[in-house]
Design a protein around this motif. Structure first.
Motif, short mmCIF file in Angstrom:
data_model
loop_
_atom_site.label_atom_id
_atom_site.label_comp_id
_atom_site.label_asym_id
_atom_site.label_seq_id
_atom_site.Cartn_x
_atom_site.Cartn_y
_atom_site.Cartn_z
N VAL A 136 23.13 -15.26 20.79
CA VAL A 136 22.75 -14.54 19.57
C VAL A 136 23.32 -15.30 18.39
CG1 VAL A 136 22.63 -12.24 20.59
CG2 VAL A 136 24.82 -13.09 19.76
N SER A 137 22.65 -15.21 17.22
CA SER A 137 23.21 -15.82 16.02
C SER A 137 24.38 -15.00 15.53
CB SER A 137 22.15 -15.95 14.93
OG SER A 137 21.24 -16.98 15.24
N PHE A 138 24.24 -13.64 15.60
CA PHE A 138 25.29 -12.77 15.06
C PHE A 138 25.68 -11.71 16.07
CE2 PHE A 138 22.80 -14.29 11.42
CZ PHE A 138 23.79 -15.10 10.86
N VAL A 139 26.99 -11.61 16.31
CA VAL A 139 27.48 -10.69 17.32
C VAL A 139 27.20 -9.25 16.91
CG1 VAL A 139 29.81 -10.66 16.33
CG2 VAL A 139 29.51 -10.15 18.75
N ASN A 140 27.17 -8.99 15.61
CA ASN A 140 26.96 -7.63 15.15
C ASN A 140 25.52 -7.35 14.74
OD1 ASN A 140 27.11 -9.33 13.02
ND2 ASN A 140 28.21 -7.93 11.66
N ALA A 141 24.63 -8.35 14.90
CA ALA A 141 23.24 -8.15 14.54
C ALA A 141 22.37 -9.04 15.43
CB ALA A 141 23.03 -8.49 13.06
N VAL B 33 33.16 -4.73 12.64
CA VAL B 33 32.28 -5.84 13.00
C VAL B 33 31.75 -5.73 14.43
CG1 VAL B 33 32.18 -8.31 13.35
CG2 VAL B 33 33.26 -7.40 11.31
N CYS B 34 32.64 -5.59 15.39
CA CYS B 34 32.19 -5.49 16.78
C CYS B 34 33.35 -4.99 17.62
CB CYS B 34 31.70 -6.84 17.31
SG CYS B 34 32.96 -8.12 17.30
N CYS C 272 29.88 -15.40 15.72
CA CYS C 272 29.66 -15.27 14.30
C CYS C 272 29.24 -13.84 13.98
CB CYS C 272 28.60 -16.25 13.82
SG CYS C 272 28.39 -16.16 12.03
N ALA C 273 29.76 -13.30 12.89
CA ALA C 273 29.35 -11.96 12.45
C ALA C 273 28.74 -12.07 11.07
CB ALA C 273 30.54 -11.02 12.44
N LEU C 274 27.76 -11.23 10.81
CA LEU C 274 27.13 -11.19 9.49
C LEU C 274 27.77 -10.02 8.75
CD1 LEU C 274 24.92 -12.75 8.02
CD2 LEU C 274 23.26 -11.10 8.90
N VAL C 275 28.56 -10.32 7.73
CA VAL C 275 29.26 -9.27 6.98
C VAL C 275 28.68 -9.30 5.57
CG1 VAL C 275 31.49 -8.39 6.23
CG2 VAL C 275 31.32 -9.68 8.36
N GLN D 116 28.64 -15.17 6.42
CA GLN D 116 28.78 -15.48 7.84
C GLN D 116 30.27 -15.70 8.14
OE1 GLN D 116 26.21 -18.23 9.75
NE2 GLN D 116 24.42 -17.74 8.49
#
Ligand SMILES: Cc1cc2nc3c(=O)[nH]c(=O)nc-3n(C[C@H](O)[C@H](O)[C@H](O)COP(=O)(O)OP(=O)(O)OC[C@H]3O[C@@H](n4cnc5c(N)ncnc54)[C@H](O)[C@@H]3O)c2cc1C
Ligand code: SF4
Ligand code: FES
Lengths: 808, 108
Positions: free
Chosen positions: A781-786, B6-7, B19-22, B26
């Motif tokens: 996934v590109s983003f763990v939360n999305a 975030v997770c 990676c997290a989108l906040v 990024q």
């Protein structure tokens, strides 16, 4: 404009032309050679019989010279300054260089005209033809070249005899004790040695064919092939006829600047008599060529004699001699059981080393040759017993490489000032080690002792080389990075040691690269089973074994590329690369590919990439074997094999070599009888032609040899060391490699074979296994939360109808 | 400064990054060997690509690090400094665990 004419086109002439070019000569050079081909590496002549082609032996043809082949110089008119050429135009000169070499000495016995000599490619062609009809062969001459010729006859399948005038073999290199050890080695190989024997006549049958050799005592040795290799005579006939000074026993007399008695004429190489000596080794011939070039350009170089030390491995026996062959004192070590004989000659005060002889173990040669004429570095018995003490400090003026006249000082300067940090670097920089290779261990030693960091440590976390870690993991049965670093390293690893250990564990145990802790060790390419590109997207390369693909599968690739909007390009390895995939697209792309029967191409791994092939005998009118079939079999056998660096291969269906197999790590070229296997080739940054490892193999033999080659490489190479540099850094080079994987000198072949069998049996497709495992898939996934959101920073523009990345 | 969820901690693979989108930022999150969590900007300043979260996590002289997957420059997970070219830095974010939740502090 000055005009230089060179008579003779052998190694000396070739080096002269090169040296003139390097020194900026801008006049005209014409080289006139009698042989039908340009200069070639005569030192390696014998390899021609084992399948190395004439083209491979050829030196690169100098672009700055005019060459006249098949042309013999017949006379010199020194008044008019012109040479006459048989069947061609005469050639005027300002400067003439004689580089006519030497000819084998053939004693004037009856029938000698039916015998062969061993000097040129044409000679070898003739010997090979004659050997087809014969069962026995005789070589007259038990010196260096004689034994080489005898080895060649043996390799051609003949029962071989050696006839030597002196009471023992190699009288110029070894004394009687060494000679007897050498003889027993050679007899064990099934050759007969007739020492202290001369030649009465060469006997022919009623159809004029050679039938044998009669010794002066009347006994006859039956043989269909007789080769004379009993010394050489300088070819000084041109000089003699034109009134130049020649030596009493032959050779064109020259001064220390290589000038003959006529100031416009030079002589170099084996035809020259320099300081009262004719030199029969290529090293001094090269030096003479350099000196002559320097003089022609107005310099003042001099030739001050040369080291005649020799080390060679003939018929599997190491023989070496250096310095003097007598001395006030000598110390001998002899082990008749192991077949080892070593002797050192020392001055009467027991302080100075004068020379030495080795048979069966040449270690003292390597370490002590540079100490000739200098104080003994340790007690002589220590030097002989320990094999010569690797920890000796060489003086700067000691010669390290005698072939290319390079001193220890020059090597040290290259290390310190020119930044050479390894043997290939030193070779490129100083030429040391590029000819016979016997000085390579010395080069290594100098590197190790120099101030520069040549630490073998992988990185700050492991004080071991990759090969050492491989052995530790193998012998102790270590299966995880945590275990290895806890017991044998420190810290938590880095981008250098983690992928290296991941590769070692993969080579040892196979298993999925993303299983458990191993996932954390992988480079991003292995972690996502795809190749990262400059904008953070990945490219996808399905395996297309041998480059053969059905139209249906080709269409699937096209459809996938179209549906995901991927940039599509054919690779150099006969596959198709699809660019621009985001991480979350990779599983979807692979689902389609796997369903259509594709599997991972490992383009992302330090692993086997492709086995490229030409179309081969199935379609090509020249083909002699099925190159495509073999390429597919090899690619399927070695797919997924993790190694210190990427591995590439190719198979050509005939000698035309359309698949460019010799630029590969292992390349195969079909012959009428089977397959020739070449190893250590490389394209890329530093191209290297692969070396012939073995010729005319059956398919089974071929596969076994490749199995062992690959496994031996995987076990012993450094991190990111391609097979080409690995091979160059192996002590003993190709011969050593052959002894290990063909002759099983280390007794490890069974182990290597078993290891490869294990790899083949446990291979699974990484991508299929990933698709079947939700846990592994969750990483894509590109983003763990999305998880569904694509990376907004990835942007493309269009070019020639496809996408291209735009990076801020 | 606000803490953003975030997770879950279990979404952070050991000794790797994600990676997290906040918001529109990024943020690369790394879980090191000792269980600690670090956060850096995901942009690799050398290549201009958002990839730092995909680098190899390790240590240099004891300091936790990540190496850019493109050209292998190594960054400190603690300070964000590039240890190969000290004048280059990447942003460091505050992270904490709230029970099993990973939270990142961002200014809004
Ligand atoms: C089988 C073998 C193995 C060897 N192994 C080693 C080794 O391990 N180490 C080592 O140091 N040395 C070795 N040598 C010796 C080395 O090959 C020679 O020292 C080297 O070739 C000498 O080079 P050159 O150019 O002086 O003479 P050559 O190589 O003899 O070349 C002279 C050329 O001139 C041509 N020529 C002669 N007269 C005329 C004319 N009138 N007109 C036109 N052309 C003419 C000849 O045909 C020949 O092509 C070996 C030699 C042989 C044969
Ligand atoms: S290498 Fe030989 S068999 Fe293969 S395509 Fe070329 S010519 Fe044909
Ligand atoms: S001594 Fe022959 S290459 Fe150096």
């Amino acid at each position: 404009m000055k005009k230089i004419v060179v008579a003779g086109f052998g190694p000396a002439a070739h080096r002269l032309v090169e040296a003139l070019q390097q020194r900026g000569f801008d006049g005209r050079v014409t080289v006139i050679g009698e042989e039908p081909r340009p200069a070639y590496d005569r030192v390696a002549l014998t390899s021609y019989l084992s399948g190395v082609s004439a083209e491979d032996l050829a030196y690169p043809v100098p672009s700055t010279a005019v060459t006249r082949l098949n042309s013999r110089v017949t006379g010199i008119d020194r008044e008019a300054r012109v040479v006459t050429v048989e069947g061609g135009e005469p050639e005027p000169y300002d400067v003439l260089v004689l580089a006519t070499g030497s000819a084998p000495f053939v004693p004037p016995v009856p029938g000698a005209e039916h015998a062969f000599v061993y000097r040129t490619i044409d000679d070898l062609d003739a010997i090979r033809m004659a050997a087809k009809e014969a069962t026995d062969g005789v070589v007259v001459g038990g010196g260096l070249l004689g034994l080489e010729a005898a080895d060649a006859l043996r390799a051609l399948g003949l029962r071989t005899h050696i006839v030597e005038m002196s009471p023992w073999l190699m009288p110029r290199q070894v004394d009687e004790g060494g000679g007897s050890v050498l003889k027993s080695h050679i007899e064990q190989l099934g050759l007969s040695v007739h020492a202290g024997a001369g030649v009465q006549e060469i006997v022919t049958d009623d159809r004029g064919r050679v039938a044998g050799l009669r010794k002066p005592d009347g006994t006859l040795i039956d043989a269909g092939v007789v080769v004379f290799s009993a010394g050489i005579r300088p070819r000084d006939e041109l000089a003699r006829a034109s009134g130049l000074e020649v030596g009493e026993r032959g050779g064109v007399v020259v001064d220390s600047g290589m000038r003959t008695s006529d100031p416009d004429i030079y002589a170099i190489g084996e035809c020259a008599l320099a300081g009262g000596m004719v030199y029969g080794l290529v090293g001094p011939c090269f030096t003479m060529a350099e000196v002559a070039a320097d003089r022609i350009m107005g310099g003042d170089g001099t030739f001050g004699g040369a080291d005649l030390s020799t080390k060679l491995k003939l018929l599997g026996v190491e023989v070496a001699q250096f310095g003097a062959m007598t001395g006030a004192l000598d110390v001998t070590y002899m082990d008749p059981v192991a077949g080892v004989y070593k002797k050192l000659f020392i001055s009467d005060d027991a302080r100075t080393l004068l020379g030495g002889i080795c048979v069966g173990d040449a270690a003292p040669y390597t370490s002590l040759r540079s100490f000739v004429g200098k104080p003994l570095p340790a007690p002589p018995s220590d030097l002989l017993f320990t094999g010569g003490g690797a920890n000796l400090d060489l003086p700067d003026d000691a010669q390290v490489c005698s072939c290319n006249n390079v001193s220890a000082g020059t090597v040290r300067t290259a290390i310190a000032d020119q930044g050479c940090a390894d043997v290939p670097g030193l070779k490129a920089c100083t030429r040391a080690g590029t000819t016979c290779g016997s000085c390579v261990p010395m080069l290594k030693q100098l590197l190790e002792k120099s101030g520069v960091e040549v630490s073998k440590n992988l990185c700050e976390h492991f004080a071991h080389s990759r090969a050492e870690l491989f052995d530790i993991a193998r012998v102790r049965g270590i299966t995880t990075f945590s275990e290895l670093i806890a017991q044998h390293g420190q810290g938590r690893g880095c981008d250098i040691c983690k992928p290296a250990v991941a590769s070692i564990l993969a080579s040892l145990h196979n298993g999925h690269v993303l299983d458990g802790e191993r996932a954390a060790l992988q480079d991003t390419n292995d972690a996502f089973l795809a190749n990262i590109q400059k904008n953070g997207t990945y490219s996808v390369v399905p395996r297309i074994p041998g480059g053969e693909i059905t139209p249906d599968k080709l269409i699937v690739i096209g459809e996938v590329a179209r549906d995901f909007g991927l940039y599509t390009k054919i690779t150099g390895g006969q596959r198709i690369d699809l660019f621009g995939a985001r991480v979350e697209q990779l599983p979807e792309i692979w689902r389609r590919l796997v369903d259509a029967g594709f599997e991972s191409g490992h383009a992302y791994g330090k692993a086997l990439r492709t086995v490229k092939s030409c179309v081969g005998s199935t379609w090509c009118r020249y083909g002699v074997q099925d190159s495509v079939g073999l390429a597919i079999a090899l690619e399927l056998r070695y797919r997924g094999l993790r190694s210190p660096h990427k591995l590439k291969s190719a198979v050509s269906g005939c000698a035309r070599e359309c698949a460019e197999a010799r630029s590969k790590d292992f390349g195969i070229i079909a012959t009428e009888q089977g397959w020739n296997l070449y190893v250590g080739g490389n394209g890329g940054f530093k191209p290297r032609h692969a070396d012939l490892l073995a010729g005319d193999l059956t398919t089974d033999e071929l596969i076994r040899t490749i199995d062992r080659f690959l496994m031996f490489y995987i076990r012993t190479a450094d991190r990111l060391q391609r097979t080409s540099t690995w091979l160059e850094s192996l002590d003993g080079g190709l011969d050593y490699l052959r002894s290990v994987i063909v002759d099983d000198a280390l007794g490890i072949c069974a182990d290597l074979d078993a290891h490869m069998e294990r790899h083949v049996a446990t291979y699974v497709d990484e991508w299929r296994a990933t698709l079947d495992d939700p846990d592994k898939l969750s990483r894509f996934v590109s983003f763990v939360n999305a998880p569904g959101v694509p990376d907004p920073s990835i942007v493309f523009a269009a070019e020639r109808g496809q996408i291209k990345p735009v990076v801020a | 400064m606000t803490w953003v969820n975030v997770c879950g901690y279990q979404n952070l693979p050991p000794e790797r990054g994600v990676c997290a989108l906040v918001g529109d930022r990024q943020v690369a999150l790394f879980r090191t060997h000792d269980g600690a969590v670090h956060a850096l900007g995901n942009l690799d300043p050398f290549s201009g690509a958002y990839v730092l979260s995909r680098g190899i996590v390790g240590t240099r002289k004891g300091e936790p690090t990540v190496a850019s997957p493109l050209h292998k420059q190594v960054f400190s997970l603690v300070t964000g400094h590039c240890l190969d070219e000290p004048e280059i830095t990447v942003p460091v974010y505050h992270v904490r665990l709230d029970g099993d939740l990973v939270q990142v502090a961002v200014s809004v």
